[in-house]
Design a protein around this motif. Structure first.
Motif, PDB file in Angstrom:
ATOM      1  N   GLY A   1       0.810  -1.213   0.000  1.00 37.83           N
ATOM      2  CA  GLY A   1       0.000   0.000   0.000  1.00 37.83           C
ATOM      3  C   GLY A   1       0.842   1.261   0.000  1.00 37.83           C
ATOM      4  O   GLY A   1       0.556   2.211  -0.741  1.00 37.83           O
ATOM      5  N   VAL A   2       1.885   1.298   0.819  1.00 38.63           N
ATOM      6  CA  VAL A   2       2.770   2.467   0.854  1.00 38.63           C
ATOM      7  C   VAL A   2       3.505   2.617  -0.468  1.00 38.63           C
ATOM      8  O   VAL A   2       3.735   3.734  -0.953  1.00 38.63           O
ATOM      9  CB  VAL A   2       3.748   2.351   2.035  1.00 38.63           C
ATOM     10  CG1 VAL A   2       4.772   3.482   2.007  1.00 38.63           C
ATOM     11  CG2 VAL A   2       2.997   2.360   3.352  1.00 38.63           C
ATOM     12  N   PHE A   3       3.872   1.506  -1.099  1.00 36.87           N
ATOM     13  CA  PHE A   3       4.534   1.571  -2.406  1.00 36.87           C
ATOM     14  C   PHE A   3       3.604   2.176  -3.455  1.00 36.87           C
ATOM     15  O   PHE A   3       4.024   3.001  -4.288  1.00 36.87           O
ATOM     16  CB  PHE A   3       4.987   0.176  -2.817  1.00 36.87           C
ATOM     17  CG  PHE A   3       5.632   0.113  -4.169  1.00 36.87           C
ATOM     18  CD1 PHE A   3       6.717   0.928  -4.479  1.00 36.87           C
ATOM     19  CD2 PHE A   3       5.160  -0.751  -5.140  1.00 36.87           C
ATOM     20  CE1 PHE A   3       7.314   0.876  -5.725  1.00 36.87           C
ATOM     21  CE2 PHE A   3       5.749  -0.807  -6.384  1.00 36.87           C
ATOM     22  CZ  PHE A   3       6.831   0.000  -6.687  1.00 36.87           C
ATOM     23  N   MET A   4       2.337   1.790  -3.431  1.00 44.56           N
ATOM     24  CA  MET A   4       1.389   2.373  -4.387  1.00 44.56           C
ATOM     25  C   MET A   4       1.196   3.870  -4.121  1.00 44.56           C
ATOM     26  O   MET A   4       1.081   4.663  -5.068  1.00 44.56           O
ATOM     27  CB  MET A   4       0.038   1.648  -4.289  1.00 44.56           C
ATOM     28  CG  MET A   4       0.060   0.219  -4.814  1.00 44.56           C
ATOM     29  SD  MET A   4       0.396   0.108  -6.587  1.00 44.56           S
ATOM     30  CE  MET A   4       2.010  -0.661  -6.567  1.00 44.56           C
ATOM     31  N   LEU A   5       1.162   4.266  -2.863  1.00 44.58           N
ATOM     32  CA  LEU A   5       1.059   5.691  -2.551  1.00 44.58           C
ATOM     33  C   LEU A   5       2.293   6.454  -3.034  1.00 44.58           C
ATOM     34  O   LEU A   5       2.179   7.598  -3.489  1.00 44.58           O
ATOM     35  CB  LEU A   5       0.880   5.885  -1.043  1.00 44.58           C
ATOM     36  CG  LEU A   5      -0.489   5.522  -0.458  1.00 44.58           C
ATOM     37  CD1 LEU A   5      -0.475   5.670   1.051  1.00 44.58           C
ATOM     38  CD2 LEU A   5      -1.578   6.395  -1.062  1.00 44.58           C
ATOM     39  N   GLN A   6       3.442   5.818  -2.954  1.00 52.32           N
ATOM     40  CA  GLN A   6       4.646   6.462  -3.450  1.00 52.32           C
ATOM     41  C   GLN A   6       4.586   6.632  -4.963  1.00 52.32           C
ATOM     42  O   GLN A   6       5.027   7.656  -5.511  1.00 52.32           O
ATOM     43  CB  GLN A   6       5.872   5.632  -3.065  1.00 52.32           C
ATOM     44  CG  GLN A   6       7.198   6.284  -3.392  1.00 52.32           C
ATOM     45  CD  GLN A   6       7.420   7.575  -2.632  1.00 52.32           C
ATOM     46  OE1 GLN A   6       7.238   7.620  -1.415  1.00 52.32           O
ATOM     47  NE2 GLN A   6       7.795   8.628  -3.311  1.00 52.32           N
TER      48      GLN A   6
ATOM     49  N   ILE B   1      -2.811   2.068 -10.794  1.00 53.43           N
ATOM     50  CA  ILE B   1      -2.173   2.255  -9.484  1.00 53.43           C
ATOM     51  C   ILE B   1      -3.222   2.451  -8.390  1.00 53.43           C
ATOM     52  O   ILE B   1      -3.171   1.814  -7.334  1.00 53.43           O
ATOM     53  CB  ILE B   1      -1.199   3.442  -9.541  1.00 53.43           C
ATOM     54  CG1 ILE B   1      -0.008   3.117 -10.446  1.00 53.43           C
ATOM     55  CG2 ILE B   1      -0.704   3.805  -8.144  1.00 53.43           C
ATOM     56  CD1 ILE B   1       0.904   4.295 -10.702  1.00 53.43           C
ATOM     57  N   VAL B   2      -4.190   3.335  -8.621  1.00 52.55           N
ATOM     58  CA  VAL B   2      -5.208   3.579  -7.588  1.00 52.55           C
ATOM     59  C   VAL B   2      -6.136   2.376  -7.437  1.00 52.55           C
ATOM     60  O   VAL B   2      -6.651   2.114  -6.333  1.00 52.55           O
ATOM     61  CB  VAL B   2      -6.002   4.872  -7.891  1.00 52.55           C
ATOM     62  CG1 VAL B   2      -5.097   6.084  -7.824  1.00 52.55           C
ATOM     63  CG2 VAL B   2      -6.697   4.798  -9.237  1.00 52.55           C
ATOM     64  N   LEU B   3      -6.357   1.618  -8.507  1.00 53.67           N
ATOM     65  CA  LEU B   3      -7.159   0.400  -8.385  1.00 53.67           C
ATOM     66  C   LEU B   3      -6.447  -0.633  -7.519  1.00 53.67           C
ATOM     67  O   LEU B   3      -7.070  -1.291  -6.677  1.00 53.67           O
ATOM     68  CB  LEU B   3      -7.457  -0.178  -9.773  1.00 53.67           C
ATOM     69  CG  LEU B   3      -8.554   0.510 -10.587  1.00 53.67           C
ATOM     70  CD1 LEU B   3      -8.619  -0.071 -11.988  1.00 53.67           C
ATOM     71  CD2 LEU B   3      -9.910   0.388  -9.905  1.00 53.67           C
ATOM     72  N   VAL B   4      -5.143  -0.799  -7.710  1.00 56.40           N
ATOM     73  CA  VAL B   4      -4.385  -1.746  -6.883  1.00 56.40           C
ATOM     74  C   VAL B   4      -4.390  -1.300  -5.424  1.00 56.40           C
ATOM     75  O   VAL B   4      -4.551  -2.119  -4.510  1.00 56.40           O
ATOM     76  CB  VAL B   4      -2.938  -1.881  -7.420  1.00 56.40           C
ATOM     77  CG1 VAL B   4      -2.065  -2.649  -6.432  1.00 56.40           C
ATOM     78  CG2 VAL B   4      -2.939  -2.583  -8.770  1.00 56.40           C
ATOM     79  N   PHE B   5      -4.227   0.008  -5.188  1.00 53.00           N
ATOM     80  CA  PHE B   5      -4.242   0.514  -3.815  1.00 53.00           C
ATOM     81  C   PHE B   5      -5.594   0.282  -3.164  1.00 53.00           C
ATOM     82  O   PHE B   5      -5.665  -0.109  -1.982  1.00 53.00           O
ATOM     83  CB  PHE B   5      -3.902   2.005  -3.815  1.00 53.00           C
ATOM     84  CG  PHE B   5      -3.921   2.629  -2.458  1.00 53.00           C
ATOM     85  CD1 PHE B   5      -2.999   2.264  -1.497  1.00 53.00           C
ATOM     86  CD2 PHE B   5      -4.867   3.598  -2.125  1.00 53.00           C
ATOM     87  CE1 PHE B   5      -3.014   2.835  -0.224  1.00 53.00           C
ATOM     88  CE2 PHE B   5      -4.891   4.169  -0.876  1.00 53.00           C
ATOM     89  CZ  PHE B   5      -3.959   3.788   0.075  1.00 53.00           C
ATOM     90  N   TRP B   6      -6.675   0.487  -3.894  1.00 52.06           N
ATOM     91  CA  TRP B   6      -8.015   0.261  -3.344  1.00 52.06           C
ATOM     92  C   TRP B   6      -8.214  -1.209  -2.977  1.00 52.06           C
ATOM     93  O   TRP B   6      -8.687  -1.538  -1.884  1.00 52.06           O
ATOM     94  CB  TRP B   6      -9.062   0.732  -4.358  1.00 52.06           C
ATOM     95  CG  TRP B   6     -10.468   0.393  -4.002  1.00 52.06           C
ATOM     96  CD1 TRP B   6     -11.023   0.367  -2.754  1.00 52.06           C
ATOM     97  CD2 TRP B   6     -11.510  -0.002  -4.900  1.00 52.06           C
ATOM     98  NE1 TRP B   6     -12.346  -0.001  -2.818  1.00 52.06           N
ATOM     99  CE2 TRP B   6     -12.671  -0.230  -4.118  1.00 52.06           C
ATOM    100  CE3 TRP B   6     -11.580  -0.155  -6.284  1.00 52.06           C
ATOM    101  CZ2 TRP B   6     -13.880  -0.626  -4.691  1.00 52.06           C
ATOM    102  CZ3 TRP B   6     -12.789  -0.542  -6.852  1.00 52.06           C
ATOM    103  CH2 TRP B   6     -13.914  -0.774  -6.064  1.00 52.06           C
TER     104      TRP B   6
END
Length: 804
Positions: free
Chosen positions: A226-231, A248-253
């Motif tokens: 999750g932190v990697f996707m936010l980065q 990217i936002v789909l993977v984070f969700w």
């Protein structure tokens, strides 16, 4: 003449009054004149096939064919005269291991061939299937087999290497062809998250639990996925536009949804923790709220059949026969807070007895019977939340020595995520809201940029734009999906942090508030919401996997978007009356601002300042119970600020609030007579909240903030409680102190403790140091009795503390 003028004036006044009343009634009825009841069921996510279809844009049709051709090429070389689904498990593992070896190859051709073959396996070998459900079943089997072959860590490392390469080259993206490599790897990761996270097969339960645990583990310099996707989102916002922001936002969700849990999981954990802490299990009625139709039912019948109070508590949505009419009761059980009881008792005591008993909520001596009955009713509806328990525990720990402190949190996965996100929460909120602003507002499609300078269409626009109609549909669909993913992610963060600890929720909500989340949501709602929720920007025959089962022709400048070469329509299925993802996004937006403003008068004033009332009133044109419920909640929050004229002109909205929204006992939400006397308290509430958050972080996350090179918030401590803890520690260790220490210790505390800055945690940790105990004991035994009679040796004590 006077008698003649009277009826004349009355005849002139009455038509005007009647005209005004008719105009007001027509104005209210116009709000509901063109609404249609929409069929929509709110949940964590849409169907699996719909979520898979939203992963791919219509411009990625070429990528799908490339993956199919790459796998065909691999089969011709290594699998002869046999289909993949007919191979045994051992044979499949051998081929997967061969692909994994190529995944780390130095040659980009081998890496590309490997990722395309793996993505084709994740898609379910659709050329060997006849329909979508069969493809989905084979896709899930392939994904679990890939995970057993340890494909996750090499895949994450490949994504990390690709992003580092883009950063080193400062690569910019303008078209969908510029980000093929990372789009394929992110598609593999998203498909694995979705199909493993939604699997209910008990035979794969162990693999599912292990997978969710593995993606929450650190890899490289990042604490979790999750932190990697936010980065990645942060780098995208800083100008690395080649990154596919939608994936990217789909993977984070999906990471948040499957590692922390959905809305039902939150409610389940909440009830479990309430039972563990001895709180009453608060269950809402199973009956859904009655339909919020524009025509209100009669509220005040002539005869009402009385119902037992216990029946009302057991089923707040029970019905009663009212002169032949059936009327539904409120769908919610009323609540009362402990603060409400304290305020009610203090007011009544001051009024009837003329004195106050602060902190006493049990004594009712001298109060009238009616007041005592009111207190009993408040106690019956008393609701103590987990947040109240967390705040009481935090206040107790402030006066406790470090060795005796016990950290309280209610959901370990959320606590782990909060610790990893704490250094970047503020930046993450700002970045996600910038992406939401770029996707949720109406912008020109051909430019691909918004007023926040984010190019969100670079992974949608093809290099050859032959069919403008198809591109416009795809770009609008692309922005809708991003809005859906970001709004759902923010809402999940709020709800999970609220469950884990109320101060974590307050911190992220304050970060979102200072990042202008409320104006952003109001800007989103200030459009034709009926047109938005009914927009049909999806083409069923072009969605995955339907596009690979039907021969969809390539688009040319002479071929229309919705027609094939022979003129037949590609829209085989008629469009539904509502777009699920747009309704989902709308509900999420309303819930966001409702959570940010609840119990926060300064933020409620922001709603009023930005003139949210007419915007919310237009939103009620969407005829759905859930949207009406959250809109009415927002009206209830700010009703006291809207003025008498607004309440007079919108009595139907107020009636709906009385009927459909939960009531807080003693909550004067309609008028608020004490507003003028409490205006100065509103700015202080945010300042006090900020101080409490700084105290909370310095108490439990001081090391994390120090390692992140962030300013350490001031550590506030109760000196009297700390002195008591020190005395207890000294007594437990049998340290002998002078007999007259109680006469002079106040002066010593004043000069050497209160007026100087010490790190109390280090000092208390070292009180059991043998050197300290020996030095203090020798001081008390060797000194002369007369020298200790009136003047305590301050220098000797200071020397000992310095040595410690």
């Amino acid at each position: 003449m006077a008698n003649a003028d009277g009826p004349l004036k009355l005849r002139q006044i009455l038509p005007n009054k009647f005209r005004e009343l008719t105009r007001r009634t027509r104005k209210e009825s116009d709000l509901y004149s063109d609404i249609t009841e929409y069929s929509f069921e709110y949940g964590d996510q849409d169907s699996i096939l719909a979520e898979l279809a939203e992963l791919y844009s219509y411009s990625e049709e070429t990528d799908l064919h490339d993956c199919e051709n790459s796998f065909d090429q691999y089969c011709k070389n290594y699998i002869v005269n046999e289909k993949w689904r007919d191979l045994g498990e051992d044979a499949k593992k051998e081929h997967i291991e061969q692909m994994l070896q190529w995944l780390g190859h130095s040659d980009v051709v081998y890496r590309s061939l490997s990722t395309q073959c793996i993505l084709y396996l994740c898609q379910g070998n659709y050329m060997e299937c006849n329909f979508a459900e069969e493809c989905l079943e084979l896709s899930r089997d392939n994904i679990f087999l890939l995970y057993k072959c340890n494909v996750l860590q090499p895949l994450l490392q490949l994504i990390h290497n690709q992003t580092e390469e883009y950063r080193s080259e400062n690569r910019q993206g303008e078209h969908v062809e510029d980000s093929v490599a990372i789009r394929i790897t992110l598609s593999i990761l998203y498909t694995m998250l979705l199909l493993i996270g939604t699997s209910h097969d008990q035979s794969h339960a162990a693999e599912k639990e292990q997978f969710l645990e593995e993606i929450s583990q650190p890899f490289g310099e990042y604490p979790n996925l999750g932190v990697f996707m936010l980065q990645l989102v942060f780098w995208y916002e800083k100008g690395l536009s080649v990154l596919p922001i939608r994936k990217i936002v789909l993977v984070f969700w999906k990471y948040l949804l499957f590692t922390l849990g959905g809305f039902e999981d939150i409610e389940r954990v909440k009830q479990e923790k309430r039972r563990e802490h001895g709180l009453n299990e608060w269950k809402e009625p199973k009956n859904t709220p009655p339909t919020l139709c524009p025509e209100l039912q009669p509220q005040f019948p002539d005869k009402i059949k009385l119902i037992d109070e216990q029946d009302l508590m057991d089923d707040a949505a029970s019905t009663a026969t009212l002169d032949g009419h059936t009327s539904k009761r409120l769908p919610w059980k009323p609540k009362a807070r402990q603060q409400d009881i304290e305020l009610y008792l203090s007011t009544c005591r001051q009024k009837f007895l003329g004195y106050q008993l602060e902190g006493d909520t049990t004594s009712l001596v001298g109060l009238p019977n009616s007041i005592q009955e009111g207190v009993e009713i408040l106690r019956q509806h008393l609701y103590i939340s987990l947040g109240d328990v967390a705040i009481q525990h935090h206040e107790k720990m402030l006066g406790t020595a470090k060795r005796n402190r016990k950290k309280l949190f209610f959901h370990p996965p959320t606590e782990k995520l909060y610790q990893s996100m704490l250094p970047i929460i503020e930046d993450s909120c700002i970045t996600l809201l910038k992406v939401l602003l770029a996707s949720a507002t109406n912008q020109l499609v051909n430019k691909g940029k918004t007023n926040c300078t984010l190019n969100i269409l670079c992974d949608v626009l093809p290099e050859e734009q032959n069919d403008q109609q198809r591109i416009q549909k795809d770009a609008a669909r692309h922005k809708e999906i991003i809005t859906k993913a970001v709004s759902a992610s923010l809402l999940l963060l709020l709800k999970h942090f609220r469950l884990n600890h109320v101060y974590q929720y307050e911190y992220i909500s304050m970060s979102m508030f200072y990042a202008n989340c409320i104006p952003l949501v109001l800007k989103f709602l200030n459009q034709d919401m009926v047109a938005y929720v009914t927009a049909q920007n999806s083409i069923p025959n072009l969605d995955f996997p339907a596009c690979v089962f039907e021969q969809v022709p390539a688009q040319t400048s002479t071929t229309s978007l919705l027609e094939s070469d022979d003129g037949e329509s590609l829209e085989a299925n008629p469009p539904a009356n509502v777009c699920w993802r747009n309704m989902f996004s709308t509900v999420n937006m309303l819930r966001l601002i409702q959570k940010l403003t609840k119990w926060r008068p300064p933020r409620i004033m922001i709603l009023h300042v930005f003139k949210s009332a007419p915007i919310l009133k237009k939103t009620m044109r969407i005829s759905h119970d859930l949207i009406h419920l959250y809109v009415l909640k927002l009206f209830k929050l700010q009703a006291k600020y809207l003025g008498k004229n607004w309440r007079k002109a919108n009595m139907k909205i107020l009636s709906n609030i009385y009927q459909k929204v939960r009531h807080r006992l003693l909550d004067d939400w309609t008028y608020g007579n004490d507003l003028d006397s409490r205006q100065w308290e509103q700015p202080n509430e945010e300042q006090q909240l900020k101080a409490n958050l700084d105290m909370y972080h310095s108490l439990w996350y001081k090391d994390i903030l120090a390692n992140a090179n962030l300013p350490d918030p001031p550590y506030l401590i109760d000196d009297e409680e700390s002195v008591m803890d020190i005395e207890v520690l000294l007594r437990d260790n049998s340290v002998e102190i002078p007999k007259d220490f109680h006469q002079t210790y106040r002066r010593w505390l004043k000069t050497e403790v209160y007026d100087k800055q010490y790190d109390w945690d280090i000092l208390v940790d070292r009180f059991t140091n043998p050197d300290f105990v020996t030095s203090f004991s020798s001081l008390s035994s060797n000194d002369d009795k007369d020298n200790r009679s009136s003047n305590f040796d301050l220098d000797s004590v200071n020397d000992i503390i310095k040595k410690v």
